[in-house]
Design an enzyme around this catalytic site. Structure first.
Site, short mmCIF file in Angstrom:
data_model
loop_
_atom_site.label_atom_id
_atom_site.label_comp_id
_atom_site.label_asym_id
_atom_site.label_seq_id
_atom_site.Cartn_x
_atom_site.Cartn_y
_atom_site.Cartn_z
N ASP A 85 -0.29 -32.50 36.95
CA ASP A 85 -0.66 -32.20 38.33
C ASP A 85 -2.18 -32.00 38.35
O ASP A 85 -2.68 -30.96 37.93
CB ASP A 85 0.05 -30.94 38.81
CG ASP A 85 -0.24 -30.62 40.26
OD1 ASP A 85 -1.10 -31.29 40.87
OD2 ASP A 85 0.38 -29.67 40.80
N TYR A 204 -14.20 -38.46 50.88
CA TYR A 204 -13.70 -39.35 49.83
C TYR A 204 -14.87 -40.05 49.15
O TYR A 204 -14.94 -40.08 47.91
CB TYR A 204 -12.74 -40.37 50.44
CG TYR A 204 -12.17 -41.35 49.44
CD1 TYR A 204 -11.17 -40.97 48.56
CD2 TYR A 204 -12.63 -42.66 49.38
CE1 TYR A 204 -10.64 -41.87 47.65
CE2 TYR A 204 -12.12 -43.57 48.48
CZ TYR A 204 -11.12 -43.17 47.61
OH TYR A 204 -10.61 -44.06 46.71
N LYS A 208 -16.07 -39.73 45.19
CA LYS A 208 -16.16 -40.90 44.31
C LYS A 208 -17.59 -41.11 43.81
O LYS A 208 -17.80 -41.67 42.72
CB LYS A 208 -15.65 -42.14 45.05
CG LYS A 208 -14.14 -42.15 45.26
CD LYS A 208 -13.38 -42.13 43.93
CE LYS A 208 -11.88 -42.24 44.13
NZ LYS A 208 -11.15 -42.24 42.84
#
Length: 294
Positions: A85, A204, A208
Site C-alpha cells: 500500500d 499530478y 510527477k
C-alpha cells in the site's frame, strides 16, 4: 495537445525473459496488470504483483493463469501476490523486507502505482496523497531496495532494470514554472503538503515533476553495469485512473479518452519497451512513447 496520439509500433520479436524475476507495483488493474500479462507472455519466469488489495490481486493472478497466451507460452511461470500500500510508509517498508527475504534476485522493477485526482486528501502519514503515493513512497522503496537490486545484478550478471511510470505533464502541467514558483526560502515538500499551495489541476504534474527530478539526481550516481533506471510516459491510456474524478470532470475526460486514448495493450508495449528493450542509452532519461526525450 494534439487530438490524436502518434501510432505506436508493437514490440520487436524475440523478447525472451526466461529466468527473470519482475516486480510491478499497482498491478491489480490497468497498466500494471497489462504489463504483468505482457512480461509473462514474454516468458518471464517469476512475476510479483505488488498490490494494496490482496484478494483482488489473487483474482488477477488467477486471470493471468487462464490467459490463453500465457498458458501457451509460459505455463510454468510463478505468479505471486504481495501486499504493498503505497499510501503508507509501514507497508512500503514491510514490502521491501519481505521481497528481500523471499526472493534471491529481482531483475526488473516497474514502479507503476500512482493516483491522479483533484481533491486535497491526506494520507495516513499526514502527507498530501499525490505527494505520498506518486513520490515519497517510491523514493523510500528505492532507497530500501537499491543495495539489493545492485546485488541482484551481480548475481544475474546483467543490470537490474528500474522503470518508473512518469508523465510529460511534469513539463506541461506543473505549477512551479509560472503559476506558483517556489521561493528561495520555501521547502519544496512543505509546499506540496500545504493546503494553501494545493492547485488541483496541477498537482499530478507537480508530483510527477518531483519524480523526474529524483531520477535525474539519482541516475548519475548509479553504475549502469548494476542498474539501468529510466522513466516512461506511455501517453493517454484507456485506464480507470480518471474514475476518482468528480462527475463533472469525469464525463468530459471520458469523452477525450474515447477520442484519443490508447488501448491498454499499447501502454503495456511502451512500458515493456522501456523496461527490457531499451539499453543503457535510456539510463537517467525520460522516454515519451518510444522516444528518449532527455
Amino acid at each position: 495537445m494534439p487530438v490524436l496520439q502518434p501510432k505506436v509500433t508493437p514490440l520487436p520479436p524475440g523478447i525472451d525473459l526466461s529466468g527473470k524475476t519482475a516486480v510491478i507495483t499497482g498491478a491489480s488493474a490497468g497498466l500494471g496488470l497489462e504489463t504483468a500479462r505482457q512480461l509473462l507472455a514474454h516468458k518471464c519466469s517469476t512475476v510479483i504483483l505488488a498490490v494494496r488489495n490482496i484478494s483482488k490481486g489473487e483474482t488477477c493472478k488467477e486471470d493471468l493463469r487462464l490467459d490463453p497466451e500465457i498458458r501457451k507460452k509460459n505455463p510454468n511461470s510463478t505468479i505471486r501476490v504481495l501486499k504493498l500500500d503505497v499510501d503508507r510508509y509501514d507497508s512500503v517498508q514491510n514490502f521491501t523486507k519481505v521481497l528481500q527475504e523471499e526472493l534471491p534476485v529481482v531483475n526488473i522493477l516497474i514502479l507503476n502505482a500512482g493516483i491522479s485526482n483533484v481533491s486535497l486528501i491526506r494520507s495516513p502519514n499526514g502527507h498530501e496523497k499525490h505527494l505520498q503515493i506518486n513520490y515519497l513512497s517510491n523514493v523510500i522503496l528505492l532507497a530500501e531496495l537499491l543495495p539489493y537490486l545492485e546485488a541482484s545484478a551481480e548475481i544475474a550478471g546483467s543490470p537490474t532494470r528500474i522503470t518508473w511510470i512518469g508523465s510529460r505533464m511534469h513539463d506541461t502541467m506543473n505549477s512551479f514554472a509560472n503559476k506558483a514558483p517556489i521561493m528561495p526560502s520555501e521547502a519544496v515538500l512543505e509546499r506540496m503538503d500545504s493546503k494553501e499551495a494545493f492547485l488541483p489541476y496541477n498537482r499530478y504534474g507537480d508530483s510527477k515533476l518531483l519524480c523526474a527530478m529524483f531520477m535525474y539526481t539519482l541516475a548519475p550516481r548509479l553504475d549502469t553495469d548494476k542498474v539501468i533506471f529510466n522513466m516512461v510516459c506511455p501517453g493517454m491510456i484507456d485506464t480507470g485512473i480518471s474514475d476518482s474524478l468528480p462527475l463533472y470532470l469525469r464525463l468530459p475526460v471520458n469523452v477525450v479518452k474515447a477520442l484519443r486514448a490508447r488501448p491498454l495493450e499499447v501502454g503495456g508495449w511502451l512500458i515493456v519497451n522501456a523496461a527490457v528493450v531499451l539499453g543503457p542509452e535510456s539510463h537517467g532519461r525520460h522516454i515519451g512513447d518510444k522516444d528518449i526525450l532527455k
